[in-house]
Motif scaffolding. Structure first.
Motif, short mmCIF file in Angstrom:
data_model
loop_
_atom_site.label_atom_id
_atom_site.label_comp_id
_atom_site.label_asym_id
_atom_site.label_seq_id
_atom_site.Cartn_x
_atom_site.Cartn_y
_atom_site.Cartn_z
N TRP A 1 0.81 -1.21 0.00
CA TRP A 1 0.00 0.00 0.00
C TRP A 1 0.85 1.26 0.00
N THR A 2 2.06 1.19 0.53
CA THR A 2 2.97 2.32 0.41
C THR A 2 3.26 2.59 -1.06
N ALA A 3 3.56 1.52 -1.80
CA ALA A 3 3.85 1.65 -3.22
C ALA A 3 2.63 2.19 -3.97
N ASN A 4 1.43 1.70 -3.61
CA ASN A 4 0.21 2.18 -4.27
C ASN A 4 0.00 3.67 -4.05
N VAL A 5 0.24 4.11 -2.82
CA VAL A 5 0.04 5.53 -2.49
C VAL A 5 1.07 6.38 -3.22
N PHE A 6 2.34 5.93 -3.24
CA PHE A 6 3.38 6.67 -3.95
C PHE A 6 3.03 6.82 -5.43
N GLN A 7 2.58 5.74 -6.05
CA GLN A 7 2.28 5.78 -7.47
C GLN A 7 1.11 6.71 -7.75
N ARG A 8 0.09 6.67 -6.89
CA ARG A 8 -1.06 7.54 -7.08
C ARG A 8 -0.65 9.01 -6.93
N MET B 1 15.54 16.80 -0.28
CA MET B 1 14.71 16.02 -1.20
C MET B 1 15.38 15.90 -2.57
N HIS B 2 16.06 16.97 -3.02
CA HIS B 2 16.77 16.92 -4.31
C HIS B 2 17.90 15.89 -4.27
N ARG B 3 18.60 15.82 -3.16
CA ARG B 3 19.70 14.84 -3.06
C ARG B 3 19.14 13.41 -3.14
N GLN B 4 17.99 13.17 -2.44
CA GLN B 4 17.38 11.84 -2.51
C GLN B 4 16.93 11.53 -3.94
N ALA B 5 16.33 12.54 -4.60
CA ALA B 5 15.86 12.33 -5.96
C ALA B 5 17.01 12.03 -6.91
N LEU B 6 18.09 12.79 -6.78
CA LEU B 6 19.26 12.58 -7.65
C LEU B 6 19.84 11.19 -7.46
N GLN B 7 19.92 10.77 -6.22
CA GLN B 7 20.46 9.44 -5.94
C GLN B 7 19.61 8.35 -6.60
N LEU B 8 18.30 8.52 -6.55
CA LEU B 8 17.40 7.53 -7.15
C LEU B 8 17.43 7.60 -8.68
N PHE B 9 17.51 8.81 -9.23
CA PHE B 9 17.60 8.93 -10.70
C PHE B 9 18.85 8.23 -11.22
N GLU B 10 19.97 8.43 -10.52
CA GLU B 10 21.21 7.78 -10.93
C GLU B 10 21.09 6.26 -10.83
N LYS B 11 20.40 5.80 -9.75
CA LYS B 11 20.24 4.36 -9.54
C LYS B 11 19.32 3.74 -10.58
N VAL B 12 18.26 4.43 -10.92
CA VAL B 12 17.25 3.87 -11.82
C VAL B 12 17.60 4.10 -13.29
N LEU C 1 6.55 8.30 6.71
CA LEU C 1 6.26 6.92 7.06
C LEU C 1 7.29 5.98 6.43
N ARG C 2 7.71 6.28 5.20
CA ARG C 2 8.68 5.44 4.50
C ARG C 2 10.00 5.37 5.26
N LYS C 3 10.38 6.45 5.90
CA LYS C 3 11.65 6.47 6.64
C LYS C 3 11.65 5.50 7.80
N ARG C 4 10.45 5.25 8.36
CA ARG C 4 10.39 4.42 9.56
C ARG C 4 10.13 2.95 9.23
N THR C 5 10.10 2.61 7.95
CA THR C 5 9.83 1.23 7.56
C THR C 5 10.85 0.78 6.53
N ASP C 6 10.75 -0.45 6.11
CA ASP C 6 11.62 -1.00 5.08
C ASP C 6 10.91 -1.03 3.73
N ASP C 7 9.97 -0.13 3.54
CA ASP C 7 9.20 -0.14 2.31
C ASP C 7 10.07 0.27 1.11
N LYS C 8 9.53 0.00 -0.09
CA LYS C 8 10.24 0.36 -1.31
C LYS C 8 10.44 1.87 -1.39
N GLU C 9 11.44 2.26 -2.18
CA GLU C 9 11.73 3.67 -2.31
C GLU C 9 10.64 4.38 -3.10
N ALA C 10 10.50 5.67 -2.83
CA ALA C 10 9.51 6.47 -3.55
C ALA C 10 9.98 6.70 -4.98
#
Length: 808
Positions: free
Chosen positions: A621-628, A690-701, A657-666
């Motif tokens: 449901w974390t993934a569902n909410v992120f996608q929506r 937030m930009h640093r997190q986004a950049l890290q994920l863009f590079e990863k994906v 909430l994502r920070k406190r769990t092992d859910d998938k990345e946003a």
């Protein structure tokens, strides 16, 4: 007007002279009480009629003292007390008056009673007067005693007094206007006894005993109470006779029908699984409304149906329980039956017990259809008046599905059915009208504090701020307060310590909400915890409305307030309306002022998240909410500000909430949009993070050379530049520019934007020569690629001009 309403009654009035107090040897109410008792005894002779009193203002104090005196052992007036079958009080100041604290109270009382009114009478209206407190307490104890069980009904004024305007000259009235003219002289608190029914009259203090005619609404309310007392008179007198055999002759002024015709009193039955809850507090407004509706025979032509509805744990059962005892106190010929509707078995078992009490023929036979037999028995008016309480009427399938338990509800004009339910839609189906539903919400702050105080010692509640913060955290929910106080009492901890446990983590909070505790006023077969209570409701929702269950799962990840309906997963319009209606019906969510936004109950939200974590649905449901959210949140700019800012709190919440769990990345695109939102709002530190997190994920994906990665790098550098972190911003911009040239070419608009942004860093550092050179290069390329009138070209030209101006 009363003679027409009660033609069988003999009606007397007692007018008393307040000046009598001035010469009384004992300056109390005793003189008038004796006089009243003497006149009653003289007028009664040897007659055997019961008595109903209607007393207004100070007359109520005289009546209370008279009945107290008549109740004393050896009193020659004892039969008067035993013959009294009801007392109606109209704005009697049993607990004094706020106005008595004013020095001008002497003027007011003098205006009512005469200028020679005794000072002792004035003193009696002071809330701290010991004699008044003693009188009131003694009378209340007598009325509640096993022998007497005297039905009382208290009416209180609801309009501010206009007395001074009539009694005083305009100058004096204006002088006292702030103190008295705008006051309720005898408040509800003063005019009413705890546990006895009450109602407000649309009148000032002086108008409480003045009615315009038989159709006057105030008169109808008082008349109906008097008539009810008359109907119950016979049963009450018989009970007292049985209680005290030595009393054989009960004199009075009113002859009930059953006495006239020699009818046998109908046996009263009491089947309630709990004792009276001595910790019950507040809810007086709800109880007043409820008691005015549920007494059997109040309609006269129908079997009344009423429902009280609200969120699980809000106190519906306890309100119904208190109402049952108040009905029992006020109406001694009314049977009360309690039926839990938890499942088909508990319902049938309760019906079987009722059948045994009523001695229904065939009730104990092996093949007996218990529900049919009891329905038939209660539908017969010879059973007398009854109140049937159907508690926990929450399961639609149970009540309207295959078992159709509603088919076994009795009908009698002398009967009344009260339902408690968590489900508004089900409640409407049971009572067939919105007007017959009484909503129950969380307690007021004062009520919640009183409930907390009932179970704790003073040293556990020494920190006032912690008390208030804890009750706010528990949303003033009665069950949560009882659960918390039970834990604090058991562990001997303070509200401060308990609040720290609640706030330490959601895990600790849900653990506290899930702990069972002993409560003698709840069903032993059902667990008490708040979380368990709501889980039952959630299962009911899942069974009959899966979309509503999914909406609840979705909403528990969002910020609890102002959730737009547009953010919910898409569905057909009708399905959405039904699902939202279901969640509102169970009080899990509430709608905001007719808008398309909703709030979810905080404790429901925590419980739902915990349930998802235990059942393996949290990551999904974390993934569902992120996608929506990624689909719904536009890339932010000033033109669409209203749209993206509406979704921002919910995006922030699910990211936390994502920070406190092992859910998938946003999704990195969602992080990118949130970062830009913060940048526009000038929240640069949050934007950088937030930009640093986004950049890290863009590079990863996507890899380091993907255009999306490069745009993310560019915007991070812009945010760093806005914070004055020029060297790091310059370094990242140079790297981005090189990659833009490599990937997209030197003349691509994105490359030119990157060049322009690097030049802006030089501007910020005061390196105007380097800035000018780069601005000129960018402008030439913008003109070549996009043309001289393109907005980006004009922006580039403006940046060059600003640089040149700064160099002068």
């Amino acid at each position: 007007m009363l003679p027409a309403a009660l033609p069988e009654a003999r009606i007397f009035t007692y007018d008393w002279n307040a000046n009598y107090f001035a010469d009384a040897s004992v300056q109390t109410l005793l003189g008038h009480a004796d006089a009243l008792l003497g006149l009653i005894a003289e007028g009664r002779g040897s007659q055997t009629r019961p008595i109903i009193f209607v007393a207004s203002c100070f007359g109520g104090l005289i009546l209370a003292e008279a009945i107290n005196r008549a109740a004393q052992e050896g009193s020659v007036y004892r039969q008067i007390m035993l013959s009294t079958v009801g007392a109606v009080f109209l704005a009697t100041p049993f607990r004094g008056s706020d106005a008595a604290e004013q020095a001008q109270w002497q003027v007011v009382v003098g205006g009512i009673m005469g200028k020679q009114t005794s000072k002792r009478l004035i003193a009696a209206l002071d809330k701290s007067d010991r004699e008044l407190q003693k009188l009131t307490q003694s009378f209340a104890e007598l009325a509640r005693s096993d022998l007497v069980q005297l039905p009382l009904y208290c009416f209180y004024e609801t309009k501010n007094t206009e007395m001074l305007n009539r009694l005083l000259s305009p100058s004096w009235a204006n002088r006292f206007s702030n103190a008295l003219t705008n006051k309720i002289l005898v408040t509800e608190l003063s005019a009413c006894f705890d546990t006895f029914p009450r109602k407000g009259l649309d009148a000032t203090h002086s108008g409480m005993n003045k009615f315009q005619g038989p159709e006057c609404p105030n008169f109808k309310l008082v008349k109906d109470v008097v008539k009810q007392f008359a109907r119950n008179a016979s049963a009450l007198l018989i009970r007292r006779t049985n209680y005290e055999p030595t009393v054989s002759l009960l004199g009075g002024l009113l002859r009930p029908e059953s006495c006239q015709h020699g009818e046998a009193a109908v046996e009263r039955h009491w089947i309630v699984p709990f004792g009276r809850n001595k910790n019950f507090v507040g809810r007086e407004t709800i109880l007043t409304d409820l008691l005015s509706r549920i007494f059997p025979g109040g309609d006269g032509h129908d079997c009344q149906r009423t429902a009280i509805e609200g969120l699980g744990g809000v106190g519906k059962t306890q309100i119904a329980l208190e109402a049952a005892f108040r009905i029992g106190d006020a109406h001694l010929d009314c049977s009360v039956f309690w039926v839990p509707a938890v499942d088909a078995t508990t319902f049938e078992n309760a019906y079987h017990t009722i059948g045994q009490q009523l001695k229904v023929p065939g009730i104990d036979e092996e093949k007996a259809d218990v529900k049919v037999l009891v329905k038939a028995a209660l539908s017969h008016e010879s059973v007398g008046s009854w109140l049937l309480i159907i508690d926990n009427a929450d399961d639609t399938k149970l009540l309207f599905g295959d078992t159709v338990l509603t088919d076994y509800l009795p009908f009698s004009r002398k009967g009344s059915i009260l339902f408690t339910t968590r489900n508004h839609e089900l409640g409407v189906g049971l009572v067939e009208s919105e007007s017959h539903i009484i909503p129950v919400e969380e307690m007021s702050k004062d009520e919640a504090l009183k409930l907390l105080q009932k179970n704790l010692k003073s040293d556990q509640m020494s920190d006032i701020r912690s008390n208030e913060a804890l009750l706010e955290f528990l949303a003033n929910l009665p069950l949560a307060i009882r659960q918390a106080s039970a834990y604090m009492a058991k562990k001997q901890i303070s509200t401060t310590q308990y609040l720290e446990l609640c706030k330490s983590s959601d895990e600790d909070m849900i653990e506290l909400l899930s702990r069972d505790f002993e409560d003698r006023h709840r069903y032993k077969s059902i667990q008490n915890p708040v979380a368990t209570t709501w889980l039952i409701s959630f299962r009911n929702i899942s069974d009959h409305d899966p979309l509503a269950a999914n909406y609840l799962k979705f909403m528990c990840f969002l910020a609890g307030k102002d959730i737009p309906q547009s953010l919910l997963p898409p569905a057909r319009r009708l399905e959405t309306v039904d699902a939202i209606g279901t969640l509102k019906a169970y009080a899990f969510i509430s709608q905001r002022n007719e808008s398309d936004t909703y709030d979810i109950h905080r404790l429901v939200q925590i419980s739902m998240l915990s349930w998802l974590a235990r059942n393996g649905g949290h990551s999904k449901w974390t993934a569902n909410v992120f996608q929506r959210l990624d689909n719904m949140v536009p890339f932010p700019n000033h033109n669409n500000r209203e749209e993206w800012i509406r979704y921002l709190p919910h995006t922030q919440h699910v990211l936390q909430l994502r920070k406190r769990t092992d859910d998938k990345e946003a999704p990195p695109s969602l992080l990118f949009k949130v970062a830009e939102s913060f940048h526009i709002l000038r929240k640069y530190e949050e934007a950088e993070q937030m930009h640093r997190q986004a950049l890290q994920l863009f590079e990863k994906v996507f890899g380091k050379e993907h255009p999306l990665t490069l745009h993310s790098m560019n915007n991070l550098a812009n945010t760093l530049n806005s914070q004055g972190k020029y060297e790091e911003a310059k370094q990242i911009h140079r790297q981005a520019l090189q990659l833009f040239e490599k990937v997209l070419g030197k003349e691509h608009p994105s490359t030119l934007d990157s060049m322009n942004n690097l030049a802006s860093v030089f501007d910020s550092q005061g390196k105007y020569e380097e800035a000018e050179q780069m601005h000129r290069q960018a402008l030439q390329l913008f003109e070549k690629v996009l043309g001289k009138e393109h907005p980006s070209t004009l922006t580039s030209k403006n940046n060059l001009a600003a640089c040149l101006r700064a160099r002068k």
